[in-house]
Design a protein around this motif. Structure first.
Motif, PDB file in Angstrom:
ATOM      1  N   ASN A 194       0.867  -1.225   0.043  1.00 54.52           N
ATOM      2  CA  ASN A 194       0.009   0.042   0.143  1.00 54.52           C
ATOM      3  C   ASN A 194       0.851   1.158   0.027  1.00 54.52           C
ATOM      4  O   ASN A 194       0.567   2.266   0.656  1.00 54.52           O
ATOM      5  N   GLY A 195       1.829   1.256  -0.598  1.00 55.83           N
ATOM      6  CA  GLY A 195       2.905   2.392  -0.777  1.00 55.83           C
ATOM      7  C   GLY A 195       3.961   2.626   0.245  1.00 55.83           C
ATOM      8  O   GLY A 195       4.106   2.293   1.065  1.00 55.83           O
ATOM      9  N   LEU A 213      -5.449   1.467  -1.738  1.00 54.44           N
ATOM     10  CA  LEU A 213      -4.805   2.845  -1.954  1.00 54.44           C
ATOM     11  C   LEU A 213      -4.148   3.151  -0.863  1.00 54.44           C
ATOM     12  O   LEU A 213      -3.682   2.320   0.190  1.00 54.44           O
ATOM     13  N   HIS A 214      -3.217   4.226  -0.910  1.00 55.80           N
ATOM     14  CA  HIS A 214      -2.214   4.491   0.058  1.00 55.80           C
ATOM     15  C   HIS A 214      -2.798   5.089   1.270  1.00 55.80           C
ATOM     16  O   HIS A 214      -2.298   4.806   2.479  1.00 55.80           O
ATOM     17  N   PRO A 222      -0.156   0.627 -11.837  1.00 56.25           N
ATOM     18  CA  PRO A 222      -1.177  -0.437 -10.972  1.00 56.25           C
ATOM     19  C   PRO A 222      -2.372  -0.534 -11.876  1.00 56.25           C
ATOM     20  O   PRO A 222      -3.147   0.263 -12.235  1.00 56.25           O
ATOM     21  N   VAL A 276       0.866  -0.195  -5.083  1.00 58.76           N
ATOM     22  CA  VAL A 276       0.212   1.242  -5.470  1.00 58.76           C
ATOM     23  C   VAL A 276       1.227   2.220  -4.687  1.00 58.76           C
ATOM     24  O   VAL A 276       1.944   1.813  -3.777  1.00 58.76           O
ATOM     25  N   ILE A 319      -5.003   5.515  -7.075  1.00 60.15           N
ATOM     26  CA  ILE A 319      -3.643   6.405  -7.055  1.00 60.15           C
ATOM     27  C   ILE A 319      -4.270   7.383  -6.059  1.00 60.15           C
ATOM     28  O   ILE A 319      -5.320   8.430  -6.543  1.00 60.15           O
ATOM     29  N   PRO A 376      -7.017  -0.976  -7.851  1.00 57.93           N
ATOM     30  CA  PRO A 376      -5.983  -0.001  -7.423  1.00 57.93           C
ATOM     31  C   PRO A 376      -6.336   1.569  -7.633  1.00 57.93           C
ATOM     32  O   PRO A 376      -7.049   2.026  -8.499  1.00 57.93           O
TER      33      PRO A 376
END
Length: 503
Positions: free
Chosen positions: A297-298, A396-397, A347, A326, A361, A359
């Motif tokens: 997740n980033g 997502l992040h 992604p 992501v 962003i 995904p």
């Protein structure tokens, strides 16, 4: 059965901000209604001035029911918190009723719109929850909203320690949290707690062309909580929530899918990157856990430079399972946006075994603040509808729900609208990874799981560096947090779910 009238944000003043006719209309409605008491969740006045408090004292006297009043950010302007105590009552307190208690807490910060239940007040709230733990119905009231709200524009002015407060209330089995502040009526269920936001009772500032309103709360003896949003036009919207019973679930059928969720590896050559911890975690994932898919997740790297991306690629190429990564805000600093695409690719939607991973962003250049945007929200809604027959996992992040041990400053600036999109679209699972701490709650029908940091020393998790193990069974999701060094684990969340694969 207990009936409560919940009003908020009256903004009483001699200026045009105050709509006296709307206030009188709602007060008359409340006085005629069969209410046990009334809760006012703040912004009684508009500027916290003496003349406003004098008028507010008179206006509040029109309410012929027992009344609990909480200060709002407008009330404490101009040292208005001292006038609040003189003209209205205590800033914090307890109101007992049959089988229940209302604990109200001052969440304001003088001369700021933001809120905080800090230090002493947090300990006071915890002490009161423990003192009244035997009460059947526990209500906590404050001015500021606890979770992001839709239709409020840029997400700000939340409680700075919203994650800690949310965690405290859930641990103490609070059944209802009432608040105001953003002039938007809204009702969410978070686990077994109803979060009830009132709109504005008599302020001219409404959002999206809405009108003034108040909420009617009915608490039934069997634990059901019913909230009706009643507007001055007579329109009503009602939501009812039943307590979850039983709360211990047993899987039925074989496991359908296993997910490993991680975040914030922050690969670098800095001393804060724990290389051996990440190596051990990758080995555990490959040799013991054997997931169907690994989600990152980033913040895969600490900075978007080629040397760090090369190192990260070497680590994650060792993972045998399918991967979906992501970008986080660290990943797209400097040349990171281009490097992320070069090493990990754009992604894309992943489909496997009847599951669909979507995904999203949310990262932006050179800032920890994320945004999905209106176009992105419409895209999420479209995908949730398109894959409705599948089990949808949104990745997502940035946080959508505030997490404990983190200062909440609205890291996803449109979190309220995104949360509404996800819950209305009934996403089956949402995975996030910002803030360095693991946390998991179910909002409405959607479990939301945040991963802690897998290998970065600067985290906020007392459990240490960790990743999440998510097992999905027919009708049920089980989430474990796994300690990245030793492989020990703890249960983070378990929920019954509806949708695909429900027996």
């Amino acid at each position: 059965m207990i009936r409560i009238a919940h009003i908020s944000d009256t903004h009483i003043t001699g200026e045009s901000a105050y709509k006296g006719y709307a206030y009188d209309l709602i007060v008359n409605d409340v006085n005629r209604g069969d209410f046990d008491f009334v809760i006012h969740t703040g912004d009684v006045t508009n500027q916290g001035l003496r003349e406003e408090y004098e008028r507010a004292s008179y206006e509040l006297g029109k309410i012929k029911k027992p009344l609990v009043v909480i200060p709002g950010n407008h009330d404490v302007r101009n040292v208005g918190y001292e006038l609040f105590e003189k003209f209205i009552g205590p800033l914090n307190g307890v109101y007992e009723f049959r089988d229940g208690v209302v604990i109200w807490v001052d969440s304001t910060i003088p001369d700021l719109s933001d809120g905080r239940v800090g230090g002493h007040k947090f300990r006071w709230l915890k002490s009161r929850l423990e003192e009244y733990s035997e009460k059947k119905f526990k209500i906590v009231a404050a001015h500021h909203h606890l979770v992001p709200l839709p239709d409020t524009g840029r997400e700000r002015n939340v409680l700075y320690n919203a994650g800690d407060v949310l965690d405290l209330l859930l641990r103490h089995e609070v059944g209802l949290y009432t608040c105001g502040h953003k002039h938007v009526p809204n009702v969410y269920r978070i686990e077994d707690m109803v979060v009830d936001n009132a709109g504005c009772t008599s302020c001219r500032k409404t959002r999206k062309g809405d009108v003034n309103s108040y909420n009617i709360i009915t608490i039934h003896d069997d634990g059901r909580i019913e909230v009706t949003i009643k507007r001055v036009t007579g329109d009503e919207v009602r939501k009812e929530h039943r307590p979850i019973k039983p709360k211990i679930f047993v899987p039925r059928g074989e496991r359908l899918l296993r997910i490993v969720q991680m975040s914030e590896s922050n690969v670098s050559d800095r001393m804060y990157f724990r290389r051996k911890v990440l190596e051990n975690a990758v080995r555990t994932i490959n040799e013991k856990l054997r997931p169907d898919i690994v989600i990152h997740n980033g913040d895969i790297v600490d900075m978007g430079i080629e040397r760090y991306y090369e190192k990260a690629y070497e680590f994650y190429e060792k993972i045998k399972a399918e991967k979906l990564v992501v970008p986080g805000h660290n990943d797209i600093t400097y040349l990171g946006y281009d490097l992320f695409l070069e090493y990990f690719g754009e992604p894309e939607i992943v489909e496997m075994k009847g599951f669909t991973f979507l995904p999203v962003i949310s990262a932006q250049y050179e800032t920890p603040i994320g945004v999905v945007g209106r176009i992105g929200q419409r895209k999420i809604a479209r995908h949730l509808e398109e894959y409705r027959e599948s089990f949808t996992v949104v990745v997502l992040h940035h946080n959508i729900i505030p997490i404990p041990r983190s200062r909440e400053v609205g890291f996803l600036e449109d979190a309220g609208d995104v949360l509404r999109t996800l819950t209305w679209g009934e996403a089956n699972l949402v995975l996030t990874g910002h803030g360095g701490n693991s946390f998991a709650v179910k909002v409405e029908k959607t479990p939301i799981v945040n991963a802690g940091s897998i290998s970065w020393e600067l985290h906020r998790n007392p459990f240490g560096n960790s990743f999440n193990l998510i097992d999905i069974y027919p009708g049920m999701i089980v989430v474990f947090e796994v300690q990245a060094t030793w492989g020990s684990g703890r249960l983070l969340g378990i929920w019954k779910i509806k949708g695909p694969f429900t027996p």
